[in-house]
Write a protein that holds these residues in place. Structure first.
Motif, PDB file in Angstrom:
ATOM      1  N   THR A   1       0.819  -1.216   0.000  1.00  0.00           N
ATOM      2  CA  THR A   1       0.000   0.000   0.000  1.00  0.00           C
ATOM      3  C   THR A   1       0.848   1.259   0.000  1.00  0.00           C
ATOM      4  OG1 THR A   1      -0.106  -0.044   2.409  1.00  0.00           O
ATOM      5  CG2 THR A   1      -1.862  -1.155   1.205  1.00  0.00           C
ATOM      6  N   THR A   2       2.179   1.099   0.003  1.00  0.00           N
ATOM      7  CA  THR A   2       3.069   2.248   0.076  1.00  0.00           C
ATOM      8  C   THR A   2       4.119   2.138  -1.002  1.00  0.00           C
ATOM      9  OG1 THR A   2       2.811   2.027   2.459  1.00  0.00           O
ATOM     10  CG2 THR A   2       4.403   3.639   1.692  1.00  0.00           C
TER      11      THR A   2
ATOM     12  N   GLN B   1      -1.401   7.761  -2.297  1.00  0.00           N
ATOM     13  CA  GLN B   1      -0.490   6.844  -1.628  1.00  0.00           C
ATOM     14  C   GLN B   1       0.591   7.620  -0.892  1.00  0.00           C
ATOM     15  OE1 GLN B   1       0.866   3.975  -4.694  1.00  0.00           O
ATOM     16  NE2 GLN B   1       0.201   2.444  -3.232  1.00  0.00           N
TER      17      GLN B   1
ATOM     18  N   THR C   1       7.673  -0.475  -5.206  1.00  0.00           N
ATOM     19  CA  THR C   1       6.625  -0.755  -4.233  1.00  0.00           C
ATOM     20  C   THR C   1       7.154  -1.718  -3.194  1.00  0.00           C
ATOM     21  OG1 THR C   1       5.770  -2.626  -5.515  1.00  0.00           O
ATOM     22  CG2 THR C   1       4.801  -0.457  -5.941  1.00  0.00           C
TER      23      THR C   1
END
Length: 241
Positions: free
Chosen positions: A33-34, A187, A240
Motif C-alpha cells: 500500500t506504500t 499513496q 513498491t
C-alpha cells in the motif's frame, strides 16, 4: 519521547518494510500500500498541487488564507491589484468589493471576478489571477534539527531551504539520512536524500511542497526513524513494498 507525528510514520513504514522483506531474488516485489523512491525524478508533485507544480502555473491549487494574489484585468490597469487573502478567505477589489477567494482554484476565482465585473461594469472582462505567495502552504520538519516545527512556504522552496527554516541540523544529525514523506495519487510515498551530496553539487536539491514532512535521522544508535531509512536503502531500485 518520540513526537507523535514521528511515531505515526514509524508504524506506517515499519509495516511497509516488513512487506519489503518478502521480495524475491528476481527483483519482483509483492504488492503493498506504500511506495518508496530514491530520486526526485520519480518523486512527483503531491496531490495538493497541480500537475505542473505548486509554484509554476497552478490550476487546481486551492487558494488559502494569507496567500498573496496578483489580479489583472486586460487593458484596464486601474483595476489591477496585488492583494493578500485575509484570514476569512476574502479579498477586496475595485468596483465589486469583497470577494470570496479562499477555497477556490485560480480558474474559479478568475471566473467569479469576471462574472461580478460583467454584471454592471464591463463586457466580457478578461481576468487573470496569479498566486504570488503560497503562504497557506506549510512543511513539517522533524527529527535531528535545531528547531523542529511547521513552517510556511511562501515561494519556490528546496530541501536545503526547508531544513534552513528549522535553523539547520543539530550536532547529532546524520545528513545522509533525510527522508521526505509525501502523498501522491492517494499513496504515502518517501524519498531518501543526502544533504552532503546536495551541498557538494553531486545531487539535486529537490523541490519541497506544502504538506511534505521532512525527517532528519540521528547519526549512530537506534532511533525511531532509523528503521525507515534502513528500509528505504534496502529497496533501492524497487518502486513498491
Amino acid at each position: 519521547m518520540i513526537p507523535s507525528i514521528l511515531r505515526t510514520l514509524v508504524v506506517l513504514f515499519l509495516s511497509a518494510a516488513l512487506v519489503a522483506c518478502g521480495t524475491s531474488s528476481s527483483g519482483s516485489v509483492r504488492a503493498g500500500t506504500t511506495k518508496a523512491v530514491t530520486t526526485t525524478d520519480s518523486l512527483a508533485a503531491p496531490d495538493t498541487t497541480a500537475e505542473s507544480g505548486a509554484f509554476t502555473g497552478v490550476s487546481d491549487y486551492r487558494i488559502g488564507a494569507l496567500d498573496m494574489l496578483q489580479i489583472t484585468v486586460f487593458q484596464l490597469d486601474d483595476l489591477d491589484r496585488e492583494v493578500r487573502v485575509n484570514t476569512s478567505g476574502m479579498v477586496s477589489l475595485p468596483l465589486i468589493g469583497a470577494v470570496q477567494a479562499g477555497g477556490k482554484t485560480v480558474s474559479e476565482l478568475e471566473a467569479l471576478i469576471a462574472s461580478k465585473l460583467s454584471e454592471t461594469y464591463l463586457q466580457n472582462p478578461q481576468v487573470s489571477v496569479f498566486v504570488k505567495e503560497f503562504t497557506s502552504q506549510r512543511v513539517t520538519v522533524e527529527g535531528a534539527v535545531r528547531k523542529p516545527g511547521i513552517f510556511p512556504i511562501t515561494g519556490r522552496t528546496t530541501l536545503l531551504q526547508a531544513v534552513a527554516m528549522s535553523e539547520g541540523l543539530d550536532p547529532l544529525a546524520d545528513p545522509s539520512s533525510v527522508v521526505v514523506f509525501r502523498t501522491i495519487e492517494g499513496q504515502r510515498m518517501a524519498a531518501l536524500f543526502d544533504l552532503r551530496a546536495i551541498r557538494a553539487g553531486d545531487a539535486e536539491d529537490p523541490l519541497i511542497y506544502g504538506e511534505d514532512i521532512i525527517v532528519v535521522d540521528q547519526s549512530g544508535g537506534k532511533t525511531a526513524i532509523k528503521s525507515i531509512t534502513d528500509a528505504l536503502r534496502g529497496i533501492v531500485g524497487f518502486r513498491t513494498f
